[in-house]
Design an enzyme around this catalytic site. Structure first.
Site, PDB file in Angstrom:
ATOM      1  N   GLU A 122      44.475  33.581  27.684  1.00 11.13           N
ATOM      2  CA  GLU A 122      44.486  33.907  28.934  1.00 11.13           C
ATOM      3  C   GLU A 122      44.856  35.594  29.322  1.00 11.13           C
ATOM      4  O   GLU A 122      44.377  36.097  30.116  1.00 11.13           O
ATOM      5  CB  GLU A 122      45.780  33.068  29.821  1.00 11.13           C
TER       6      GLU A 122
ATOM      7  N   TYR B 139      47.878  33.255  39.265  1.00  8.87           N
ATOM      8  CA  TYR B 139      46.898  32.602  38.080  1.00  8.87           C
ATOM      9  C   TYR B 139      47.370  32.179  36.680  1.00  8.87           C
ATOM     10  O   TYR B 139      47.088  31.362  36.400  1.00  8.87           O
ATOM     11  CB  TYR B 139      45.844  33.629  38.118  1.00  8.87           C
TER      12      TYR B 139
ATOM     13  N   ASP C 190      40.567  31.461  39.867  1.00  8.57           N
ATOM     14  CA  ASP C 190      40.087  32.800  39.387  1.00  8.57           C
ATOM     15  C   ASP C 190      38.826  33.033  40.548  1.00  8.57           C
ATOM     16  O   ASP C 190      38.750  32.405  41.444  1.00  8.57           O
ATOM     17  CB  ASP C 190      39.864  33.094  38.248  1.00  8.57           C
TER      18      ASP C 190
END
Ligand code: SF4
Length: 372
Positions: free
Chosen positions: A53, A136, A154
Site C-alpha cells: 500500500e 485511504y 482512491d
C-alpha cells in the site's frame, strides 16, 4: 465506515436493498474470477499489505511489482525493516520515487516493534496513528490485512462511484465517501475494496469504459443514461512548470563526488551530484562553475558538456544539463545545502539511495569517462 465521524443514515440513490445485494455478489464474483495476479495478493500477510500500500501510492502496479519483490526479500518483516539503516531502506526504494514514503514506512515498522511487538493492530484508531497512515491507507490496510469494515476510496474508486451515482464532480468527497461506506460488503471488506479498485483500473476506465463487460452495469446510473464518460467531470490538470537544472560530475581518481540531502524535502536522505536549478538562482548565473561553488565551495575550471536529460517531478518538468569538470582547485568540500559528502567508487553507487533521475545522470558520466 469512517470511525470518529457520526454520519446520518445513508440512503443510496436508486439502489434498493435487493439490488445492492446483487451488486455486491456480482462484483465479488467478478473479482474472484478476473483479478490480476500481484505478489502481495498471492502470499498475503499484514507486512506485505502495508509495504504494497505504501508503494502503490501515486505509482502504477506494474512499476511497483519488481520493487516490492526486491524489498520484501531484503526486509522480511516489520522487525527487520525497523532494524535496518534508513540509507539501506532508501537504497532499496531507489528508482521508485516519492522517497518520503520509504522513510514513513520505516517509521511505521519502528512504531509497530516498539508499541505492538512487531504486529499490526486490528483497530482503525491505532492504525490511523501510524506514520504515513491517512484515511485511504488506514482503510485499505485495515480492511485487507485485518478485515475491518472500512471503505477505501482512491482515484479509481472515486470515478466508479461518481458514475454509479452520476456525481458530476469527483471533488464531492463527502457524498462519495458515504456511498463508499454504504456499498462496502461487510462480510469481505478487503476483497470488496480491492474489487472496486480493480474495476476502476481495468474496466471503468477514465476514457472508453468497458461497460458491456462490467459486473455492476445493471446498477449504474451513468450507463443507463448512456453518459458514462461524462462522470465525473474532469478537472483541468495543473499547468506544467518548466525547470532548468545544471548538474556537475566531479572526479577524483576513480571516485565521483556525491552530496547527501538533509532530513527535509522530497529527496531527503538521498545522494546526488552537485546541482542547482532555476528555482534557486537566476538562469544567467546557472553555470556549472557557479553550481560547483555554491553547492560544495569547490573552484573548478575546464567544464565539458556530458549530456542532457529530462525528468518529471510532480508538476515540474526538469531539463538537466550535465557537465564534467576537468580541473578542481585544491580545497576541502564544504557543503552548503547538504549534510554530507562522499567520494564514491563506481562499485558502491548501486548500494546508495539515489533517485532514478540522478542515477541516469551518473550513468551518463560513467559512459563518457573511462577512468571511473
Ligand atoms: Fe463504469 Fe460503465 Fe461499469 Fe458504470 S457500467 S461502473 S460506467 S464500467
Amino acid at each position: 465506515m469512517r470511525t470518529g465521524m457520526k454520519n446520518p443514515p445513508i440512503k443510496l440513490p436508486s439502489l434498493p436493498a435487493d439490488q445492492l445485494g446483487r451488486m455486491r455478489t456480482s462484483l465479488l464474483e467478478w473479482y474472484d474470477r478476473e483479478r490480476r495476479t500481484m505478489p502481495w495478493r498471492e502470499h498475503p500477510s499484514p507486512y506485505r499489505t502495508v509495504v504494497s500500500e505504501f508503494m502503490l501510492q501515486q505509482t502504477q502496479v506494474a512499476a511497483v511489482i519488481p520493487y516490492f519483490e526486491k524489498f520484501v526479500r531484503r526486509f522480511k518483516d516489520f522487525r527487520s525493516l525497523a532494524r535496518a539503516a534508513e540509507s539501506d531502506v532508501l537504497a532499496q526504494w531507489s528508482g521508485l520515487g516519492y522517497y518520503r514514503r520509504a522513510r514513513l514506512l520505516k517509521r511505521t515498522a519502528e512504531t509497530l516493534v516498539r508499541d505492538y511487538q512487531g504486529n499490526l493492530p486490528a483497530n482503525a484508531e491505532a492504525l490511523r496513528q501510524l506514520p504515513g497512515f491517512g484515511e485511504y491507507t488506514t482503510a485499505a490496510v485495515g480492511s485487507i490485512a485485518r478485515g475491518l469494515p472500512l471503505a477505501a476510496v482512491d482515484g479509481n474508486v472515486r470515478r466508479v462511484l461518481a458514475r454509479l451515482f452520476t456525481v458530476s464532480s469527483s471533488g464531492e468527497t463527502g457524498r462519495i465517501a458515504r456511498w463508499a461506506d454504504a456499498l462496502l460488503d461487510p462480510a469481505r471488506p478487503g476483497d470488496w475494496n480491492q474489487a472496486m479498485m480493480e474495476l476502476g483500473a481495468t474496466v471503468c476506465l477514465p476514457r472508453n469504459p468497458r461497460c458491456l463487460i462490467c459486473p455492476v452495469q445493471s446498477g449504474c446510473r451513468a450507463f443507463k443514461l448512456g453518459r458514462a464518460e461524462d462522470f465525473p467531470k474532469s478537472r483541468p490538470s495543473p499547468s506544467v512548470v518548466s525547470v532548468r537544472e545544471v548538474a556537475v560530475g566531479v572526479k577524483k581518481r576513480d571516485r565521483l563526488l556525491l552530496l547527501l540531502r538533509g532530513e527535509d524535502g522530497p529527496f531527503a536522505g538521498m545522494w546526488e551530484l552537485p546541482r542547482m536549478d532555476s528555482r534557486q538562482v537566476e538562469t544567467e548565473t546557472l553555470t556549472p562553475k557557479h553550481v560547483l561553488f555554491e553547492t560544495a565551495r569547490l573552484r573548478g575550471g575546464a567544464f565539458s558538456l556530458v549530456g542532457k536529460s529530462e525528468s518529471t517531478f510532480t508538476r515540474h518538468k526538469i531539463k538537466t544539463t550535465l557537465y564534467q569538470v576537468e580541473r578542481v582547485a585544491d580545497g576541502a568540500v564544504r557543503m552548503q545545502n547538504h549534510v554530507a559528502h562522499r567520494w564514491v567508487k563506481v562499485s558502491e553507487i548501486g548500494r546508495l539511495p539515489i533517485s532514478k533521475a540522478q542515477r541516469r545522470l551518473i550513468e551518463l558520466i560513467l559512459a563518457k569517462c573511462d577512468s571511473l
